[in-house]
Scaffold this motif. Sequence first.
Motif: not given
Length: 267
Positions: A12-13, A15-16, A34
């Motif tokens: 998640d991080r 891709e952010d 990301g």
Amino acid sequence: MARQELARFLRDRREDLRPADVGLPTGPRRRTPGLRREEVADLANMSVDYYVRLEQARGPHPSPRILDSITRALRLDPAERTHLFRLAGANPTPPAGPSRQVRPYIAGLLRRMPEAGAVVTDATYDVIAWNPLAEALLGDLREVPNLARRRFLRLSPYEISGAEEFARIAVARLRSAADRYPRDERLAGLLAELHAGSEEFTEVWNTDPVHTPGHRVKTAAHPELGRLRLNCDVLAVPDDDQQVVFITADPGTASARALRHVLRRTA
């Protein structure tokens, strides 16, 4: 379960983030959002295979050193760093040192306020970003980028009133930084240099001052512009333990006209 949660957090991080967030060129249009896994692995100084296994919940429990590398690569703030350590089953260690990366939205803020001088300082008072007006007011920030060193070792010809008040504010911030980053060699070197070169610094340090920055009105003696009456306001960036200092003048004053003159010259 813990490995799966860690893997999900890393994905998640990653891709952010955008390439520009970590200083990478944007390049051609990407099929997925990301950063790529190999880009994170390169930023973290680890093999791509090792990082891929972490994201697939197949890797071993990473060491604190590996977790700190991932923290830097993914630009995690202090709360996210603590969360990462806990997901990995490790006790959060004190950060190795303060963040010296300027977030893109902070850098953009400096560009969008051309009529205000603006600098970004890290927890050690290193100036890590600035705009042209700030450099015109403060002198060559590349040569002596640390405001505490400039103040206590008298390394700048640019004099600003209220220096005693700044001395207490600076020492309070540096004492707090020393508590938070006991392993940071750059900070330890700075403190040793200030103690050795400035009796005033040691005297203020021994009083253990508790001062916080805020709105201040100061008088600056500029080598070219003469005496200027300036407003100094501080915006805290707590996620990165940084501060943005804005320098302005009251509208319609001689100091404001001097700043406009500097703006035209820097433009």
